[in-house]
Design a protein around this motif. Structure first.
Motif, mmCIF file in Angstrom:
data_model
loop_
_atom_site.group_PDB
_atom_site.id
_atom_site.type_symbol
_atom_site.label_atom_id
_atom_site.label_comp_id
_atom_site.label_asym_id
_atom_site.label_seq_id
_atom_site.Cartn_x
_atom_site.Cartn_y
_atom_site.Cartn_z
ATOM 1 N N LEU A 1 -1.604 3.460 5.344
ATOM 2 C CA LEU A 1 -0.817 3.302 6.568
ATOM 3 C C LEU A 1 -0.044 4.590 6.809
ATOM 4 O O LEU A 1 0.444 5.221 5.864
ATOM 5 C CB LEU A 1 0.154 2.127 6.443
ATOM 6 N N VAL A 2 0.074 4.971 8.077
ATOM 7 C CA VAL A 2 0.716 6.235 8.446
ATOM 8 C C VAL A 2 1.715 5.968 9.565
ATOM 9 O O VAL A 2 1.396 5.271 10.539
ATOM 10 C CB VAL A 2 -0.323 7.274 8.928
ATOM 11 N N ALA A 3 2.923 6.500 9.405
ATOM 12 C CA ALA A 3 3.953 6.375 10.446
ATOM 13 C C ALA A 3 4.425 7.767 10.845
ATOM 14 O O ALA A 3 4.426 8.695 10.029
ATOM 15 C CB ALA A 3 5.127 5.540 9.955
ATOM 16 N N VAL A 4 4.835 7.897 12.091
ATOM 17 C CA VAL A 4 5.311 9.169 12.631
ATOM 18 C C VAL A 4 6.758 9.014 13.083
ATOM 19 O O VAL A 4 7.094 8.068 13.806
ATOM 20 C CB VAL A 4 4.438 9.624 13.833
ATOM 21 N N TYR A 5 7.605 9.948 12.636
ATOM 22 C CA TYR A 5 9.005 9.952 13.050
ATOM 23 C C TYR A 5 9.404 11.345 13.515
ATOM 24 O O TYR A 5 8.773 12.347 13.155
ATOM 25 C CB TYR A 5 9.918 9.517 11.894
ATOM 26 N N ASP A 6 10.479 11.387 14.314
ATOM 27 C CA ASP A 6 11.047 12.648 14.772
ATOM 28 C C ASP A 6 12.321 12.960 13.997
ATOM 29 O O ASP A 6 12.868 12.099 13.294
ATOM 30 C CB ASP A 6 11.361 12.582 16.278
ATOM 31 N N PRO B 1 0.836 -1.209 0.000
ATOM 32 C CA PRO B 1 0.000 0.000 0.000
ATOM 33 C C PRO B 1 0.865 1.251 0.000
ATOM 34 O O PRO B 1 2.081 1.190 0.186
ATOM 35 C CB PRO B 1 -0.766 -0.133 1.312
ATOM 36 N N ILE B 2 0.234 2.382 -0.221
ATOM 37 C CA ILE B 2 0.944 3.650 -0.066
ATOM 38 C C ILE B 2 1.160 3.886 1.426
ATOM 39 O O ILE B 2 0.239 3.750 2.227
ATOM 40 C CB ILE B 2 0.161 4.810 -0.694
ATOM 41 N N TYR B 3 2.391 4.208 1.793
ATOM 42 C CA TYR B 3 2.759 4.430 3.201
ATOM 43 C C TYR B 3 3.099 5.906 3.372
ATOM 44 O O TYR B 3 3.997 6.431 2.719
ATOM 45 C CB TYR B 3 3.988 3.582 3.557
ATOM 46 N N THR B 4 2.367 6.583 4.238
ATOM 47 C CA THR B 4 2.617 8.001 4.519
ATOM 48 C C THR B 4 3.499 8.132 5.753
ATOM 49 O O THR B 4 3.208 7.530 6.793
ATOM 50 C CB THR B 4 1.300 8.763 4.740
ATOM 51 N N LEU B 5 4.570 8.903 5.642
ATOM 52 C CA LEU B 5 5.443 9.205 6.774
ATOM 53 C C LEU B 5 5.273 10.669 7.138
ATOM 54 O O LEU B 5 5.457 11.550 6.295
ATOM 55 C CB LEU B 5 6.908 8.923 6.426
ATOM 56 N N LEU B 6 4.912 10.933 8.377
ATOM 57 C CA LEU B 6 4.748 12.293 8.874
ATOM 58 C C LEU B 6 5.922 12.620 9.790
ATOM 59 O O LEU B 6 6.147 11.933 10.786
ATOM 60 C CB LEU B 6 3.422 12.433 9.636
ATOM 61 N N HIS C 1 2.990 3.427 14.093
ATOM 62 C CA HIS C 1 2.445 3.085 12.780
ATOM 63 C C HIS C 1 0.944 2.866 12.935
ATOM 64 O O HIS C 1 0.515 2.095 13.800
ATOM 65 C CB HIS C 1 3.113 1.829 12.228
ATOM 66 N N PHE C 2 0.149 3.519 12.098
ATOM 67 C CA PHE C 2 -1.301 3.488 12.232
ATOM 68 C C PHE C 2 -1.964 3.017 10.937
ATOM 69 O O PHE C 2 -1.460 3.255 9.839
ATOM 70 C CB PHE C 2 -1.854 4.888 12.545
ATOM 71 N N ARG C 3 -3.117 2.381 11.097
ATOM 72 C CA ARG C 3 -4.058 2.333 9.988
ATOM 73 C C ARG C 3 -4.702 3.712 9.924
ATOM 74 O O ARG C 3 -5.237 4.193 10.934
ATOM 75 C CB ARG C 3 -5.143 1.284 10.226
ATOM 76 N N ARG C 4 -4.674 4.326 8.756
ATOM 77 C CA ARG C 4 -5.197 5.684 8.683
ATOM 78 C C ARG C 4 -6.678 5.745 9.052
ATOM 79 O O ARG C 4 -7.127 6.694 9.696
ATOM 80 C CB ARG C 4 -4.988 6.268 7.284
#
Length: 705
Positions: A398-403, A312-317, A478-481
């Motif tokens: 899918l969405v992931a968050v990084y610092d 799937p497309i994976y979004t990184l914020l 990591h989240f399901r959007r």
């Protein structure tokens, strides 16, 4: 009637979705196209002075007998769309190995050859779409004025998918399109059939269209995302520190407490003593249970994803503020993640006024999968507000968050995808373990690493295994959007948004799991930086507790009895432990002073029991703090930390108490203040990270059973 038909063609045919083939009479000027390709990335065929001959998909032996209509030969050959697209780009002069590799990637990723070539930077998007515009004979826009965008209810959908954009220009209403190579001849035929369309169409790249949409209504969008949670789920927002009912109850309890101390000082002292003892004992018992479970449970096997399933497309914020120095290393780390670039959506989120960070990002010449999202200066300047704003344009499921300082394991996205693919549909979030790279810098970073080891490799896996609510870590989530949006996303007013979101996910029926691939980051090495960071964390935990306890009966029903108890031990217990830790020493000192005064020769049994409980709680807190952290350490980490630093655990806990009282002071007057933690780039950190990462990733105890 004719005009109405033209309008329909603009909206339905601009994206070319009605076409499924490439017209084989396409003529591709190699001299023009050679300037579109990224320099040095591919091998062009010889450039001729005249345009290339018409593309043909028939064998050379059939060339002389080929029919006048090339589409009939396509039908007989039964060529696929991807084959045609590959031959189109081959005829345009792109090297055969690159085109064939792009074709294979397109088949695996369910994309197009065009998308793969752009994602691999073999084609420069701006030059490419300019070339397509010239082929169609349409004007090209390299910038769209935000004021020209015609806003509708569905305009923001273009932040997540490509499509035509209506523009109100002095010469009339125009539609900006991003044509595709496989539909180029269909577009030409449409324009030839309806010449008037040329006056109403312009070409722009998808990135240019998205940029215009972001800017066209940014003020309305930032207001909406800042207050949406408060307006839609007011009881879940930390915008208000206390509700009226909470303020009344807390004031009443304070008055009753003062009255009790005045009327029954000894009884009040004992009651407070017992309450604090229960919190300390409960926290110790929870950690001991997690430690025993981790020691007795075998590591789980990694789940396998169906190889035929397209990624799937994976979004990184990635929220950044004053992080210009970290940008080069950060961009390199994100680029190293093992995920198809054509299925990656990376959003670097910056405040509008942070020109240094924005300039540093632009200097990196980011790939087409990357986007700089600028957050307007409105409302609290917090990380969750920035994340919530950028979420409006997240293209991934899918969405992931990084610092900024994070170095995630290269395979972390793939492992998270495997977990989501094979897990329960109610698995809404996965938490990756965090490891400290600069563990050997000083005693502060060493004990910080010990704390993180116990939390992310022992306690959180235990909570995940038992289905308990989990206050998330602030990064590598990591989240399901759909789950993230279902619970309202992040709270822009909560300065520890991760803990709040983890509890909200659980309360709404979603489960949080863990993955094994670690993220390496650096710990504060200066006391002032550590104190400000810990103050923000504890203040956010206090905000979270107040929000969740606005309706205690509803919270109990949504979390269940075990979950409600764990919530109190994890959140309230952390706060009480930090605030009351010095009081435990005071209780022991007062008891010993009472004995030393000679007024009594022996203590009452109850007082003796309380004193020994105090000693047990204090010693037990230090021992469990060190034990679960040491248990989670890798051999490399154990070698890096100096054992004498463990003796400074009492100092570390007293510093947490200082941060706790500082957090209470801020909660009263600066509840939404976000004290920024600076992250200096240090070469030593990079060296340490390269040593820690492989061992942490293979740590079996970090796995969820």
């Amino acid at each position: 009637m004719h005009a109405k038909r033209e309008k329909n063609l603009i909206m339905s045919g601009a994206s070319g979705k009605g076409c499924t083939t490439i017209d084989l009479s396409t003529r591709c000027n190699r001299h023009v196209f050679s300037r579109v390709m990224a320099p040095g990335n591919t091998t062009n065929r010889p450039v001729r002075d005249k345009a290339a001959a018409a593309l043909r998909l028939v064998a050379s032996s059939d060339a002389g007998a080929g029919p006048a209509n090339p589409l009939s030969s396509l039908t007989r050959a039964a060529a696929t769309k991807d084959d045609q697209e590959q031959r189109f780009f081959l005829a345009c002069g792109i090297g055969k190995p690159h085109v064939e590799a792009a074709g294979r990637a397109a088949a695996t990723n369910t994309t197009s050859v065009e998308q793969e070539l752009i994602a691999q930077r073999l084609i420069d998007p701006e030059l490419y779409y300019r070339w397509l515009a010239s082929e169609l004979g349409l004007p090209y826009l390299d910038r769209i004025t935000p004021g020209d965008v015609v806003r509708t209810a569905s305009t923001d959908a273009l932040l997540r998918k490509n499509g035509p954009l209506r523009l109100a220009r002095p010469e009339g209403t125009l539609t900006a399109i991003s044509p595709q190579a496989r539909h180029l001849q269909t577009e030409k035929a449409r324009l030839d059939a309806y010449p008037a369309l040329r006056k109403r169409l312009v070409v722009a790249s998808p990135a240019t269209i998205r940029c215009a949409v972001w800017q066209s209504s940014e003020n309305e969008r930032v207001r909406k995302c800042t207050f949406a949670l408060d307006q839609d789920h007011g009881s879940a927002s930390a915008r208000r520190v206390l509700t009226g009912a909470q303020g009344f109850i807390l004031a009443l309890m304070l008055c009753l407490g003062v009255a009790a101390v005045v009327a029954w000082p000894f009884g009040s002292f004992v009651a407070l003593h017992v309450m604090l003892t229960l919190f300390f004992s409960g926290g110790i018992l929870l950690r001991l249970t997690a430690l025993v479970t981790a020691a007795s449970c075998p590591p789980s096997r990694r789940s396998q994803t169906d190889a035929s399933q397209p990624p799937p497309i994976y979004t990184l914020l990635i929220a950044l503020r004053d992080e210009a120095a970290m940008v080069p290393a950060l961009v390199g780390r994100i680029s190293a993640l093992q995920w198809p670039k054509s299925r990656l959506d990376v959003k670097y989120i910056c405040e509008y006024g942070d020109m240094a960070t924005i300039a540093a990002l632009k200097a990196q010449k980011l790939g087409p999968e990357c986007e700089i999202v600028m957050v307007p200066d409105f409302g609290p300047r917090t990380k969750p507000k920035a994340l919530q704003y950028a979420l409006q344009g997240a293209r991934g499921s899918l969405v992931a968050v990084y610092d900024a300082e994070d170095k995630p394991g290269p395979g972390q996205l793939r492992e998270a995808w495997q977990k989501f693919s094979t897990g329960d549909p109610r698995l809404g979030c996965l938490q990756a373990p965090l490891a400290i790279a600069n563990i050997g810098s000083n005693w502060l970073s060493g004990l910080f690493a010990l704390e993180y080891s116990g939390l992310f490799r022992v306690l959180i896996p235990f909570l995940a295994r038992t289905g308990m609510p989990i206050p998330l870590g602030g990064t590598s989530n990591h989240f399901r959007r759909e789950a993230l949006e279902d619970v309202g996303g992040w709270d822009p007013h909560n300065v520890t948004e991760d803990a709040d979101l983890g509890l909200r996910l659980h309360a709404n029926g979603y489960r949080t799991g863990i993955i094994r691939s670690a993220t390496v980051e650096s710990a504060p090495v200066e006391l002032g930086v550590w104190l400000r960071q810990r103050t923000r964390w504890l203040k956010g935990w206090a905000q979270t507790w107040l929000v969740v306890m606005r309706r205690p009966s509803d919270t109990f029903a949504s979390l269940g009895a075990p979950g409600f108890m764990v919530f109190q031990l994890m959140v309230a217990g952390m706060l009480v432990s930090a605030l009351a830790h010095p009081l435990m020493f005071a209780f022991i000192a007062l008891t010993l002073a009472w004995l030393a005064s000679g007024d009594v020769s022996t203590l009452p049994d109850a007082q003796t029991a309380l004193m020994w409980l105090d000693v047990t709680n204090i010693v037990g807190s230090y021992l469990t703090f060190g034990a679960i952290g040491w248990f989670g350490f890798t051999a490399y980490e154990k070698a890096r930390i100096r054992r004498r630093w463990l003796l400074l655990a009492p100092v570390y806990w007293l510093l947490m108490s200082c941060a706790g009282w500082r957090a209470l002071k801020q909660l009263a007057g600066q509840a939404h203040l976000w004290e920024k933690t600076p992250h200096p780039a240090e070469p030593a950190t990079e060296i340490a990270a390269s040593r820690v990462q492989p061992e942490v990733c293979s740590q079996g105890r970090c796995a969820e059973s």
